[in-house]
Design a protein around this motif. Structure first.
Motif, PDB file in Angstrom:
ATOM      1  N   GLN A  43      -2.527   0.795  -5.327  1.00 25.01           N
ATOM      2  CA  GLN A  43      -3.572   0.169  -5.391  1.00 25.01           C
ATOM      3  C   GLN A  43      -4.476  -0.490  -5.012  1.00 25.01           C
ATOM      4  O   GLN A  43      -5.592  -1.031  -4.089  1.00 25.01           O
ATOM      5  N   ARG A  44      -3.055  -2.258  -4.414  1.00 23.00           N
ATOM      6  CA  ARG A  44      -3.090  -3.513  -4.144  1.00 23.00           C
ATOM      7  C   ARG A  44      -2.820  -3.190  -2.970  1.00 23.00           C
ATOM      8  O   ARG A  44      -3.671  -3.714  -2.511  1.00 23.00           O
ATOM      9  N   ASP A  45      -2.498  -2.213  -2.405  1.00 22.07           N
ATOM     10  CA  ASP A  45      -2.180  -1.630  -0.891  1.00 22.07           C
ATOM     11  C   ASP A  45      -3.559  -1.459  -0.286  1.00 22.07           C
ATOM     12  O   ASP A  45      -3.929  -1.748   0.119  1.00 22.07           O
ATOM     13  N   ILE A  46      -4.370  -0.408  -0.833  1.00 20.00           N
ATOM     14  CA  ILE A  46      -5.920   0.076  -0.652  1.00 20.00           C
ATOM     15  C   ILE A  46      -6.211  -1.423   0.112  1.00 20.00           C
ATOM     16  O   ILE A  46      -6.954  -1.224   0.842  1.00 20.00           O
ATOM     17  N   ILE A  47      -6.528  -1.895  -1.161  1.00 17.09           N
ATOM     18  CA  ILE A  47      -6.609  -3.234  -0.758  1.00 17.09           C
ATOM     19  C   ILE A  47      -6.706  -4.151   0.554  1.00 17.09           C
ATOM     20  O   ILE A  47      -6.816  -4.809   1.355  1.00 17.09           O
ATOM     21  N   GLU A  48      -5.377  -4.099   0.779  1.00 15.71           N
ATOM     22  CA  GLU A  48      -4.923  -4.497   1.320  1.00 15.71           C
ATOM     23  C   GLU A  48      -4.978  -3.905   3.056  1.00 15.71           C
ATOM     24  O   GLU A  48      -5.114  -4.649   4.262  1.00 15.71           O
ATOM     25  N   ILE A  49      -5.288  -3.067   3.052  1.00 19.83           N
ATOM     26  CA  ILE A  49      -5.042  -2.406   4.226  1.00 19.83           C
ATOM     27  C   ILE A  49      -6.608  -2.048   4.889  1.00 19.83           C
ATOM     28  O   ILE A  49      -6.916  -2.351   6.095  1.00 19.83           O
ATOM     29  N   ARG A  50      -7.549  -2.447   3.825  1.00 21.14           N
ATOM     30  CA  ARG A  50      -8.778  -2.461   4.671  1.00 21.14           C
ATOM     31  C   ARG A  50      -9.292  -3.632   5.086  1.00 21.14           C
ATOM     32  O   ARG A  50      -9.544  -4.066   5.118  1.00 21.14           O
ATOM     33  N   SER A  51      -8.901  -4.849   4.066  1.00 18.64           N
ATOM     34  CA  SER A  51      -8.730  -5.794   4.735  1.00 18.64           C
ATOM     35  C   SER A  51      -7.965  -6.443   6.302  1.00 18.64           C
ATOM     36  O   SER A  51      -8.478  -7.098   7.180  1.00 18.64           O
ATOM     37  N   LEU A  52      -6.514  -5.937   6.443  1.00 21.91           N
ATOM     38  CA  LEU A  52      -5.571  -6.137   7.174  1.00 21.91           C
ATOM     39  C   LEU A  52      -6.009  -5.998   8.757  1.00 21.91           C
ATOM     40  O   LEU A  52      -6.446  -5.165  10.011  1.00 21.91           O
ATOM     41  N   TYR A  53      -6.457  -3.844   8.700  1.00 13.75           N
ATOM     42  CA  TYR A  53      -6.916  -3.005   9.380  1.00 13.75           C
ATOM     43  C   TYR A  53      -8.529  -2.588   9.600  1.00 13.75           C
ATOM     44  O   TYR A  53      -8.405  -1.356  10.501  1.00 13.75           O
ATOM     45  N   ASP A  54      -8.768  -2.489   8.533  1.00 11.78           N
ATOM     46  CA  ASP A  54     -10.399  -2.436   8.415  1.00 11.78           C
ATOM     47  C   ASP A  54     -10.491  -0.772   8.132  1.00 11.78           C
ATOM     48  O   ASP A  54     -11.306  -0.382   8.752  1.00 11.78           O
ATOM     49  N   VAL A  55      -9.364  -0.316   7.730  1.00  9.79           N
ATOM     50  CA  VAL A  55      -9.748   1.256   6.877  1.00  9.79           C
ATOM     51  C   VAL A  55      -9.924   0.990   5.700  1.00  9.79           C
ATOM     52  O   VAL A  55      -8.825   0.557   5.086  1.00  9.79           O
ATOM     53  N   ASP A  56     -10.869   2.001   5.731  1.00  8.78           N
ATOM     54  CA  ASP A  56     -11.787   2.289   4.298  1.00  8.78           C
ATOM     55  C   ASP A  56     -10.998   3.555   3.450  1.00  8.78           C
ATOM     56  O   ASP A  56     -11.393   4.645   3.615  1.00  8.78           O
ATOM     57  N   ILE A  57      -9.500   3.061   2.545  1.00  5.47           N
ATOM     58  CA  ILE A  57      -9.365   4.439   1.686  1.00  5.47           C
ATOM     59  C   ILE A  57     -10.624   4.855   0.700  1.00  5.47           C
ATOM     60  O   ILE A  57     -10.812   3.170  -0.031  1.00  5.47           O
ATOM     61  N   GLN A  58     -10.970   5.689   0.389  1.00  4.10           N
ATOM     62  CA  GLN A  58     -11.755   5.989  -0.667  1.00  4.10           C
ATOM     63  C   GLN A  58     -11.086   7.220  -1.610  1.00  4.10           C
ATOM     64  O   GLN A  58     -10.156   7.616  -1.139  1.00  4.10           O
ATOM     65  N   PHE A  59     -12.010   6.481  -3.286  1.00  6.34           N
ATOM     66  CA  PHE A  59     -10.709   7.848  -4.143  1.00  6.34           C
ATOM     67  C   PHE A  59     -12.111   9.220  -4.179  1.00  6.34           C
ATOM     68  O   PHE A  59     -13.402   8.467  -4.567  1.00  6.34           O
ATOM     69  N   ASP A  60     -12.139   9.671  -4.431  1.00  4.04           N
ATOM     70  CA  ASP A  60     -12.942  11.417  -4.642  1.00  4.04           C
ATOM     71  C   ASP A  60     -13.071  12.159  -6.024  1.00  4.04           C
ATOM     72  O   ASP A  60     -10.688  12.186  -6.006  1.00  4.04           O
ATOM     73  N   ARG A  61     -13.305  10.860  -7.104  1.00  2.00           N
ATOM     74  CA  ARG A  61     -12.974  11.747  -8.582  1.00  2.00           C
ATOM     75  C   ARG A  61     -12.986  13.179  -9.173  1.00  2.00           C
ATOM     76  O   ARG A  61     -12.072  13.394  -9.801  1.00  2.00           O
TER      77      ARG A  61
END
Length: 146
Positions: free
Chosen positions: A85-103
């Motif tokens: 979950q922390r990596d998702i935030i860092e990836i969004r910030s560093l690489y501008d890649v938005d990882i989403q979760f489909d519930r």
């Protein structure tokens, strides 16, 4: 320090820390095995790669993929759900890649992939990684100046 209190303290360390005992001097030293920045960036890259190639994946699939890559590359890429979950935030910030979760499907996926810029960034990272892995090879490779 009593033996029981030593083991009680060990349980409060995070996964990247260890205890070293110096029995000759009766001293206790704490030694942190901090994950390198290279391993963190490599883990980010592997997460992005997994989600781009499979379009979506559960956390367990991603964790298994990272574990397999750890064995292959001889790096520690294993993660917990909280680290992911922390990596998702860092990836969004560093690489501008938005990882989403489909519930509904309980899967992660990349939304609105800006792959052109990110592919160039990943290619650069691959090149640096390859040079680090192949000792002595960098004396034969020269880069062009742009």
């Amino acid at each position: 320090m009593k033996k029981s209190s030593l083991f009680a303290k060990k349980r409060h360390l995070n996964a990247n820390q260890s205890i070293r005992l110096d029995l000759e001097n009766e001293n206790i030293r704490f030694e942190a095995n901090i994950m390198s920045k290279h391993e963190i960036l490599l883990r980010h890259q592997k997460i992005i790669s997994k989600l781009r190639n499979s379009k979506s994946a559960t956390f367990d699939e991603i964790a298994t993929y990272l574990q397999n890559q750890s064995e292959l590359l001889e790096y520690d890429l294993d993660i917990s759900l909280r680290t992911f979950q922390r990596d998702i935030i860092e990836i969004r910030s560093l690489y501008d890649v938005d990882i989403q979760f489909d519930r509904s499907g309980k899967v992660y996926y990349i939304e609105d992939d800006n792959s052109a810029l990110n592919n160039r960034l990943m290619e650069s990272f691959y090149m640096v990684s390859a040079l680090k892995m192949a000792e002595g090879l960098n004396q034969y490779i020269s880069f062009e100046k742009l």
